[in-house]
Design a protein around this motif. Structure first.
Motif, PDB file in Angstrom:
ATOM      1  N   SER A   1      43.605  15.358 -17.695  1.00 29.07           N
ATOM      2  CA  SER A   1      43.790  14.446 -18.830  1.00 29.07           C
ATOM      3  C   SER A   1      43.957  15.213 -20.132  1.00 29.07           C
ATOM      4  CB  SER A   1      42.593  13.499 -18.944  1.00 29.07           C
ATOM      5  OG  SER A   1      42.470  12.722 -17.789  1.00 29.07           O
ATOM      6  N   THR A   2      43.169  16.262 -20.286  1.00 26.31           N
ATOM      7  CA  THR A   2      43.272  17.087 -21.498  1.00 26.31           C
ATOM      8  C   THR A   2      44.638  17.764 -21.575  1.00 26.31           C
ATOM      9  OG1 THR A   2      40.889  17.439 -21.460  1.00 26.31           O
ATOM     10  CG2 THR A   2      42.184  18.965 -22.798  1.00 26.31           C
TER      11      THR A   2
ATOM     12  N   THR B   1      37.079   9.485 -17.190  1.00 26.77           N
ATOM     13  CA  THR B   1      37.779   8.194 -17.160  1.00 26.77           C
ATOM     14  C   THR B   1      38.208   7.780 -18.563  1.00 26.77           C
ATOM     15  OG1 THR B   1      36.512   7.549 -15.210  1.00 26.77           O
ATOM     16  CG2 THR B   1      37.629   5.792 -16.407  1.00 26.77           C
ATOM     17  N   TYR B   2      37.355   8.035 -19.533  1.00 28.21           N
ATOM     18  CA  TYR B   2      37.706   7.760 -20.930  1.00 28.21           C
ATOM     19  C   TYR B   2      38.943   8.566 -21.338  1.00 28.21           C
ATOM     20  CZ  TYR B   2      37.373   7.752 -26.010  1.00 28.21           C
ATOM     21  OH  TYR B   2      37.657   7.639 -27.344  1.00 28.21           O
ATOM     22  N   GLN B   3      38.929   9.855 -21.039  1.00 25.76           N
ATOM     23  CA  GLN B   3      40.060  10.731 -21.389  1.00 25.76           C
ATOM     24  C   GLN B   3      41.324  10.329 -20.626  1.00 25.76           C
ATOM     25  OE1 GLN B   3      39.101  12.146 -24.354  1.00 25.76           O
ATOM     26  NE2 GLN B   3      40.177  13.961 -23.644  1.00 25.76           N
ATOM     27  N   LEU B   4      41.180   9.949 -19.363  1.00 30.46           N
ATOM     28  CA  LEU B   4      42.346   9.524 -18.573  1.00 30.46           C
ATOM     29  C   LEU B   4      42.971   8.275 -19.178  1.00 30.46           C
ATOM     30  CD1 LEU B   4      44.100   9.985 -16.059  1.00 30.46           C
ATOM     31  CD2 LEU B   4      42.502   8.505 -14.811  1.00 30.46           C
ATOM     32  N   SER B   5      42.132   7.356 -19.632  1.00 29.26           N
ATOM     33  CA  SER B   5      42.641   6.152 -20.282  1.00 29.26           C
ATOM     34  C   SER B   5      43.481   6.500 -21.509  1.00 29.26           C
ATOM     35  CB  SER B   5      41.479   5.242 -20.668  1.00 29.26           C
ATOM     36  OG  SER B   5      41.942   4.125 -21.379  1.00 29.26           O
ATOM     37  N   LEU B   6      43.006   7.473 -22.280  1.00 34.48           N
ATOM     38  CA  LEU B   6      43.768   7.924 -23.447  1.00 34.48           C
ATOM     39  C   LEU B   6      45.049   8.638 -23.035  1.00 34.48           C
ATOM     40  CD1 LEU B   6      40.889   9.346 -25.710  1.00 34.48           C
ATOM     41  CD2 LEU B   6      42.022   7.105 -25.881  1.00 34.48           C
ATOM     42  N   ALA B   7      44.943   9.501 -22.031  1.00 32.95           N
ATOM     43  CA  ALA B   7      46.099  10.299 -21.610  1.00 32.95           C
ATOM     44  C   ALA B   7      47.212   9.425 -21.043  1.00 32.95           C
ATOM     45  CB  ALA B   7      45.671  11.343 -20.579  1.00 32.95           C
ATOM     46  N   LEU B   8      46.847   8.387 -20.324  1.00 33.13           N
ATOM     47  CA  LEU B   8      47.848   7.503 -19.729  1.00 33.13           C
ATOM     48  C   LEU B   8      48.226   6.352 -20.643  1.00 33.13           C
ATOM     49  CD1 LEU B   8      46.506   7.258 -16.061  1.00 33.13           C
ATOM     50  CD2 LEU B   8      48.246   8.824 -16.988  1.00 33.13           C
ATOM     51  N   ASN B   9      47.546   6.259 -21.796  1.00 35.55           N
ATOM     52  CA  ASN B   9      47.744   5.140 -22.717  1.00 35.55           C
ATOM     53  C   ASN B   9      47.572   3.820 -21.958  1.00 35.55           C
ATOM     54  OD1 ASN B   9      48.173   3.868 -25.139  1.00 35.55           O
ATOM     55  ND2 ASN B   9      50.406   3.949 -24.982  1.00 35.55           N
ATOM     56  N   PHE B  10      46.439   3.728 -21.268  1.00 35.86           N
ATOM     57  CA  PHE B  10      46.126   2.591 -20.415  1.00 35.86           C
ATOM     58  C   PHE B  10      44.766   2.026 -20.809  1.00 35.86           C
ATOM     59  CE2 PHE B  10      44.979   0.902 -16.063  1.00 35.86           C
ATOM     60  CZ  PHE B  10      45.918  -0.122 -16.078  1.00 35.86           C
ATOM     61  N   PRO B  11      44.733   1.200 -21.877  1.00 33.05           N
ATOM     62  CA  PRO B  11      43.463   0.700 -22.403  1.00 33.05           C
ATOM     63  C   PRO B  11      42.631  -0.108 -21.410  1.00 33.05           C
ATOM     64  CG  PRO B  11      45.287   0.116 -23.874  1.00 33.05           C
ATOM     65  CD  PRO B  11      45.876   0.733 -22.645  1.00 33.05           C
ATOM     66  N   ALA B  12      43.252  -0.719 -20.417  1.00 36.96           N
ATOM     67  CA  ALA B  12      42.498  -1.520 -19.446  1.00 36.96           C
ATOM     68  C   ALA B  12      41.508  -0.656 -18.670  1.00 36.96           C
ATOM     69  CB  ALA B  12      43.450  -2.214 -18.479  1.00 36.96           C
ATOM     70  N   LEU B  13      41.782   0.618 -18.560  1.00 35.25           N
ATOM     71  CA  LEU B  13      40.900   1.545 -17.851  1.00 35.25           C
ATOM     72  C   LEU B  13      39.600   1.783 -18.613  1.00 35.25           C
ATOM     73  CD1 LEU B  13      41.056   3.130 -15.202  1.00 35.25           C
ATOM     74  CD2 LEU B  13      42.035   5.024 -16.480  1.00 35.25           C
TER      75      LEU B  13
ATOM     76  N   ASN C   1      30.283  16.642  -5.307  1.00 36.95           N
ATOM     77  CA  ASN C   1      31.664  16.425  -4.843  1.00 36.95           C
ATOM     78  C   ASN C   1      32.411  15.497  -5.794  1.00 36.95           C
ATOM     79  OD1 ASN C   1      31.261  17.963  -2.474  1.00 36.95           O
ATOM     80  ND2 ASN C   1      30.344  16.200  -1.463  1.00 36.95           N
ATOM     81  N   MET C   2      31.726  14.432  -6.205  1.00 36.41           N
ATOM     82  CA  MET C   2      32.338  13.500  -7.151  1.00 36.41           C
ATOM     83  C   MET C   2      32.505  14.164  -8.512  1.00 36.41           C
ATOM     84  SD  MET C   2      31.731  11.216  -9.853  1.00 36.41           S
ATOM     85  CE  MET C   2      30.025  10.797  -9.870  1.00 36.41           C
ATOM     86  N   GLY C   3      31.520  14.959  -8.908  1.00 36.16           N
ATOM     87  CA  GLY C   3      31.600  15.646 -10.194  1.00 36.16           C
ATOM     88  C   GLY C   3      32.738  16.631 -10.264  1.00 36.16           C
ATOM     89  N   ALA C   4      33.033  17.282  -9.146  1.00 37.77           N
ATOM     90  CA  ALA C   4      34.127  18.266  -9.128  1.00 37.77           C
ATOM     91  C   ALA C   4      35.470  17.601  -9.401  1.00 37.77           C
ATOM     92  CB  ALA C   4      34.150  18.990  -7.788  1.00 37.77           C
ATOM     93  N   VAL C   5      35.712  16.454  -8.782  1.00 35.51           N
ATOM     94  CA  VAL C   5      36.982  15.781  -9.050  1.00 35.51           C
ATOM     95  C   VAL C   5      36.987  15.136 -10.433  1.00 35.51           C
ATOM     96  CG1 VAL C   5      37.707  15.493  -6.658  1.00 35.51           C
ATOM     97  CG2 VAL C   5      36.284  13.758  -7.698  1.00 35.51           C
ATOM     98  N   ALA C   6      35.813  14.784 -10.944  1.00 36.37           N
ATOM     99  CA  ALA C   6      35.741  14.263 -12.319  1.00 36.37           C
ATOM    100  C   ALA C   6      36.106  15.364 -13.320  1.00 36.37           C
ATOM    101  CB  ALA C   6      34.353  13.708 -12.610  1.00 36.37           C
ATOM    102  N   ILE C   7      35.622  16.571 -13.076  1.00 39.13           N
ATOM    103  CA  ILE C   7      35.967  17.697 -13.949  1.00 39.13           C
ATOM    104  C   ILE C   7      37.463  17.979 -13.872  1.00 39.13           C
ATOM    105  CG2 ILE C   7      35.700  20.194 -14.263  1.00 39.13           C
ATOM    106  CD1 ILE C   7      32.723  19.777 -13.449  1.00 39.13           C
ATOM    107  N   THR C   8      38.016  17.905 -12.668  1.00 41.45           N
ATOM    108  CA  THR C   8      39.458  18.112 -12.498  1.00 41.45           C
ATOM    109  C   THR C   8      40.242  17.026 -13.223  1.00 41.45           C
ATOM    110  OG1 THR C   8      39.000  19.111 -10.349  1.00 41.45           O
ATOM    111  CG2 THR C   8      41.269  18.448 -10.778  1.00 41.45           C
ATOM    112  N   THR C   9      39.758  15.796 -13.167  1.00 39.41           N
ATOM    113  CA  THR C   9      40.403  14.692 -13.891  1.00 39.41           C
ATOM    114  C   THR C   9      40.351  14.929 -15.394  1.00 39.41           C
ATOM    115  OG1 THR C   9      39.810  13.137 -12.146  1.00 39.41           O
ATOM    116  CG2 THR C   9      40.345  12.199 -14.300  1.00 39.41           C
TER     117      THR C   9
END
Length: 141
Positions: free
Chosen positions: A20-21, A92-104, A8-16
């Motif tokens: 992000s991509t 999470t790494y890709q989301l940090s890049l996509a949002l330009n949010f280095p704190a993530l 369940n967690m993996g499915a939303v991670a794949i969606t994230t």
């Protein structure tokens, strides 16, 4: 309470990761440029859902294996637990890049070690399981 709950967690991670991509490559397609705010909102929503699952699943694992003393032994379903951990780290790494949010980036820098530890534990458990099966068969002969 078995390891596939981690799927369940993996499915939303794949969606994230997918969201992000798309955000990272939005400038290549005008439709994506127009819906980028929508993509960002839903990608963050799915990341939050995945983030919510992790502490819950760790607590349930502790409850199952420590409190109820359910033995922790190799089961092929454990691979359904370790893959989502790695996928969450990557997304999470890709989301940090996509949002330009280095704190993530703090999260993937920590989660990579948790994911590697989980992969190592399950891999070593698999090798031990195979070794025991092989030696058990030789002792029968």
């Amino acid at each position: 309470m078995t390891p596939p709950y981690w799927i369940n967690m993996g499915a939303v991670a794949i969606t994230t990761l997918a969201g992000s991509t798309l955000i990272l490559h939005a400038e290549n397609w005008s439709l994506l440029t127009e819906i980028t705010p929508f993509l960002k909102g839903f990608t963050i929503f799915f990341w939050i859902a995945g983030s919510w699952w992790i502490p819950l699943l760790f607590i349930l694992m502790i409850w199952r294996h420590l409190y109820h003393r359910y033995p922790l032994s190799y089961d092929p379903q454990l691979w359904g637990m370790v893959f989502p951990l790695a996928m969450y780290t990557t997304s999470t790494y890709q989301l940090s890049l996509a949002l330009n949010f280095p704190a993530l980036m703090v999260i993937p820098k920590l989660m990579v070690f948790i994911a590697i530890a989980a992969w190592s534990f399950v891999g070593i458990s698999l090798i031990r399981h195979l070794y025991r099966n092989i030696t058990h068969r030789f002792h029968k002969v």
